[in-house]
Design a protein around this motif. Structure first.
Motif, PDB file in Angstrom:
ATOM      1  N   LYS A  14       0.837  -1.214   0.000  1.00  0.00           N
ATOM      2  CA  LYS A  14       0.000   0.000   0.000  1.00  0.00           C
ATOM      3  C   LYS A  14       0.862   1.250   0.000  1.00  0.00           C
ATOM      4  N   ASN A  18       3.877   1.493  -1.209  1.00  0.00           N
ATOM      5  CA  ASN A  18       4.447   1.620  -2.552  1.00  0.00           C
ATOM      6  C   ASN A  18       3.416   2.116  -3.563  1.00  0.00           C
ATOM      7  N   ASP A  19       2.143   1.825  -3.272  1.00  0.00           N
ATOM      8  CA  ASP A  19       1.073   2.341  -4.130  1.00  0.00           C
ATOM      9  C   ASP A  19       1.029   3.866  -4.147  1.00  0.00           C
ATOM     10  N   ASP A  49       3.383   6.804  -6.962  1.00  0.00           N
ATOM     11  CA  ASP A  49       3.092   7.423  -8.261  1.00  0.00           C
ATOM     12  C   ASP A  49       2.348   8.747  -8.106  1.00  0.00           C
ATOM     13  N   ARG A  50       1.961   9.091  -6.882  1.00  0.00           N
ATOM     14  CA  ARG A  50       1.248  10.358  -6.671  1.00  0.00           C
ATOM     15  C   ARG A  50       1.932  11.244  -5.625  1.00  0.00           C
ATOM     16  N   PRO A  74      -2.568  17.998 -11.272  1.00  0.00           N
ATOM     17  CA  PRO A  74      -2.876  16.774 -10.530  1.00  0.00           C
ATOM     18  C   PRO A  74      -2.891  15.555 -11.450  1.00  0.00           C
ATOM     19  N   GLY A  75      -2.201  14.523 -11.046  1.00  0.00           N
ATOM     20  CA  GLY A  75      -2.224  13.283 -11.796  1.00  0.00           C
ATOM     21  C   GLY A  75      -1.238  13.216 -12.951  1.00  0.00           C
ATOM     22  N   LYS A  86       1.919  12.455 -15.040  1.00  0.00           N
ATOM     23  CA  LYS A  86       2.859  11.344 -14.834  1.00  0.00           C
ATOM     24  C   LYS A  86       4.171  11.805 -14.200  1.00  0.00           C
ATOM     25  N   ILE A 100      -7.129  14.407  -5.900  1.00  0.00           N
ATOM     26  CA  ILE A 100      -6.859  13.139  -5.232  1.00  0.00           C
ATOM     27  C   ILE A 100      -8.086  12.741  -4.423  1.00  0.00           C
TER      28      ILE A 100
END
Lengths: 216, 567
Positions: B313, B315-316, B319-320, B420-421, B423, B525
């Motif tokens: 979790k 590590n999840d 990316d943000r 936001p978001g 890459k 988010i």
């Protein structure tokens, strides 16, 4: 037809039921922690327990589904209209006047029509809603890369929470209904011992006696 | 034929060699002056033998005659360095450290200290000999012009001195204090200036330590930790709780451990920050890296605990959420406060015709810090500061000197890039500096100020007259000025990336996953736990209706007194 103590809940059936009770309670508790409804215990622990219990419950459901289909137990959960009005009328009026419950359990229909309908809705709508949204929630990183504004994550999360509250509402009604009729203890006992008082035809009686599923 | 040819060749060689030897004998003086008034040791004479201790580096600078001086100035030391390191100054002169100019490839903006305005002292132009005291060169007295192409003007010692006593004086355009030092002089760290021993410094040269970098970078904005918030004197020798990377009890990194250098150009930039390392996955083990981001070393899946579920979790998040967001829970840790507010509009107040100061902020070590100075206005300070969080792709767009501003709003000196978001964007922590700065009320542009310049009749710090200060500065840089000014509130954002805390001190889940958590104002988010949301509200209604329903049903049953109980 005569009433007998019959083994209506097999060992697996009972384990299934009580495992669900424990896991669903744990899921409620940890889910509420994550939602911010209480602050008991660390958030990370709640995530861990919630995830592991949910996965275990899913595994149990997979076994249970297999079991229901191989034993034909699934038929118990198919709702039908016969007697529905009587039962509804009982809960709406009769129960206040001390009337007898109009439904008598039979061996292959242990749920009254309203109960069967409720379980059917639970199994066909709420449970799929909770576990599909839950799995999507859990696996967000596998599919959410292009969800730049987190719209889909928010949707999944809201569905998950809504479904959880609906299941909680079911639990409230489920437990409350145990107090109606023969009483709470009488209603809980069969799920502990496996035996319940059921109307049997002489043929069924003979068959179950031979199988050793009758107590008296 | 063959023999004759050989004989001729040998004869010619002998004549040439003989002439060479004769020439060498005739001009020993020339040789000596070139190399620095000492005779050159015979080849191999300085070499360590097998019986000597083995040293880290292949050159022991204490053995070099040329570094034994005497030196009358910094540039003379540099000249000595250049006698071996012939290309070093050229490399330095191609760096931002030297040019103070940076063309941001992402925006095309020309930035750098020589060009931009900031929310601290404002601008270098017209305040040079003071501001350029931190320049990695000597004698930059006019930043309107680039530094002259003079290799000896590079300050080798500021980065390579390991004697610890080399310092730059705070008003000599980068020169160190030398005999005689004027009374009351200070170094760029605010310490009392004492004459520097250039020979001692020259003989000590080595790789830069935190001491070297910190003497400038920890004191940006005119004092300890004033500017960055995450770079203070606490990092010279930090406990592990303040910085796991720089602590002796941790990795004991020098700055270049992360800010890897190539040809005297160091990785890392606050104009174009490496928020992510896009090539980390392609790099072979041990391959050189040139990006100063956490993931350059740690990868984007660094968590292995506290249990496998949470490791996944955590590590999840990567990316943000930038690593710094959780792992630098607060900045200005370690007992050194940072300036969070600088209001220039109140500068210039005098008591009985004299400038004065107030010191109403008490740092955790008991030190009093100034909260008002006639020269600079009002200040606020803070320690252990919760950062400001924003999506960032590392690209900063500046409000440049001629950028139109809207004075009815807070002006962002630098706007953080990244949607936001995206890459290449992450939620990143910043120090948000606030304050008030002068602007032209007719032209709606920020104004240059002239604060330092003894004896020129216009400097704010001597004359406390904004009219004169602003006019002088705008004339100096050659920009139009209506003569009418006021002060506008500004924000300036400084990326927070140092002072990484031990993992046990990282943010806990519910620092963000709670109502009004740290991500409450970050767009784009969904934060589980950040509020019960529409699903939760609807769900609660359903749940409460069920509760009310059974309660009502139960009451009615009791009310009927006959109930359903009979068994």
């Amino acid at each position: 037809m005569a009433e007998h103590f019959v083994k209506v809940y097999t060992r697996f059936n009972r384990i299934w039921h009580w495992s669900q009770v424990v896991s669903i309670m744990l899921l409620f508790f940890t889910g509420a922690r994550m939602l911010g409804l209480h602050q008991l215990g660390p958030f990370g622990l709640a995530v861990t327990v919630h995830t592991l219990v949910a996965l275990a419950l899913l595994l149990l459901w997979a076994f249970a589904t297999f079991w229901l289909f191989t034993t034909g137990g699934w038929r118990q959960f198919i709702p039908r209209l016969t007697g529905m009005v009587k039962v509804a009328r009982f809960y709406a009026f009769g129960v206040f006047k001390g009337e007898e419950h109009p439904y008598h359990k039979t061996f292959d229909r242990r749920h009254n029509p309203l109960q069967a309908l409720a379980y059917f809705a639970l199994k066909m709508a709420l449970f799929p809603a909770i576990w599909i949204s839950g799995l999507l929630y859990l696996s967000y990183n596998l599919w959410g890369a292009n969800d730049a504004q987190a719209f889909w994550l928010g949707l999944v999360a809201n569905i998950h929470v809504l479904a959880a509250f609906a299941i909680a509402a079911f639990v409230v009604a489920h437990v409350y209904l145990l107090t109606i009729g023969h009483g709470f203890r009488e209603h809980v006992r069969p799920m502990l011992t496996g035996y319940d008082r059921v109307d049997l035809t002489p043929e069924a009686e003979a068959y179950l006696a031979q199988k050793g599923l009758l107590k008296d | 034929m063959k023999h004759a040819f050989m004989r001729t060749a040998v004869l010619v060689s002998a004549v040439v060699l003989g002439a060479g030897a004769a020439l060498a004998q005739e001009s020993p003086a020339t040789n000596e002056t070139e190399v620095g008034a000492q005779s050159r040791p015979a080849p191999g004479a300085l070499a360590a033998h097998m019986s000597d201790p083995v040293k880290e580096l292949t050159a022991d600078h204490t053995k070099f005659e040329i570094l034994k001086g005497p030196f009358a100035s910094g540039p003379e030391v540099t000249a000595a360095c250049l006698s071996c390191h012939t290309e070093a100054s050229n490399q330095v002169m191609h760096s931002v450290h030297w040019k103070w100019e940076y063309e941001n490839p992402a925006t095309g903006q020309v930035l750098g200290k020589a060009k931009e305005l900031n929310a601290f002292c404002g601008n270098v132009a017209s305040n040079e000999t003071r501001c350029t005291s931190c320049h990695t060169g000597y004698d930059w007295v006019d930043v309107r012009q680039p530094m002259p192409d003079d290799p000896t003007k590079v300050d080798c010692l500021v980065c390579h001195d390991t004697s610890g006593q080399y310092a730059k004086q705070d008003n000599l355009a980068g020169n160190p204090p030398l005999e005689p030092v004027k009374d009351g002089s200070k170094t760029i760290t605010g310490a009392k200036a004492t004459p520097v021993d250039l020979v001692k410094a020259a003989l000590s040269v080595g790789e830069p330590s935190r001491q070297n970098c910190g003497n400038c970078h920890f004191y940006g904005g005119g004092g300890d930790n004033v500017k960055h918030g995450d770079l203070s004197s606490a990092l010279f020798d930090p406990p592990k709780a303040v910085d796991v990377h720089m602590s002796k009890d941790g990795a004991n990194f020098t700055c270049e451990a992360c800010h890897v250098s190539d040809k005297h150009v160091l990785a890392g930039s606050r104009y174009n920050t490496d928020v992510v390392d896009p090539h980390a996955a392609e790099r072979k083990p041990g391959e050189a890296r040139d990006v100063a981001s956490c993931t350059s070393c740690h990868s984007d899946a660094p968590h292995t605990g506290p249990n496998p579920v949470l490791a996944l979790k955590l590590n999840d998040h990567t990316d943000r959420v930038a690593c710094q967001t959780c792992h630098i829970p607060e900045f200005a840790r370690g007992g050194v406060a940072t300036k969070t507010w600088w209001d220039w509009s109140t500068a210039g107040k005098l008591k009985e015709g004299k400038s004065y100061g107030e010191e109403n902020f008490i740092q955790s070590d008991g030190k009093h810090l100034h909260t008002y100075l006639s020269t600079k206005g009002d200040f606020q300070w803070a320690e252990n500061v919760v950062p400001y969080y924003a999506w960032s792709n590392g690209v900063m767009s500046y409000t440049l000197p001629e950028t139109q501003i809207n004075p009815t709003q807070i002006v962002e000196i630098n706007a953080i890039g990244g949607e936001p978001g995206d890459k290449d964007a992450r939620i990143f922590p910043f120090k948000r500096m606030g304050g008030k700065q002068a602007y032209d009320t007719e032209r709606n542009v920020l104004l240059y100020n002239h604060v330092y310049g003894p004896g020129d009749g216009a400097a704010l710090w001597s004359h406390f007259d904004w009219e004169k200060s602003l006019k002088f500065a705008m004339d100096y840089v050659g920009l139009e000025y209506s003569g009418k000014f006021d002060f506008v509130e500004t924000y300036m954002y400084w990326p927070i990336t140092h002072m990484v805390a031990p993992k046990d001190d990282a943010l806990k889940c519910d620092s963000c996953h709670a109502e009004n958590g740290r991500m409450a104002n970050v767009a784009g988010i969904y934060v589980p736990g950040g509020g019960i949301g529409i699903g939760g509200k609807l769900g609660l209604v359903v749940f409460l209706m069920a509760l009310l329903g059974v309660a009502g049903h139960g009451v009615l049953r009791l009310f009927g007194r006959k109930g359903g109980h009979h068994g």
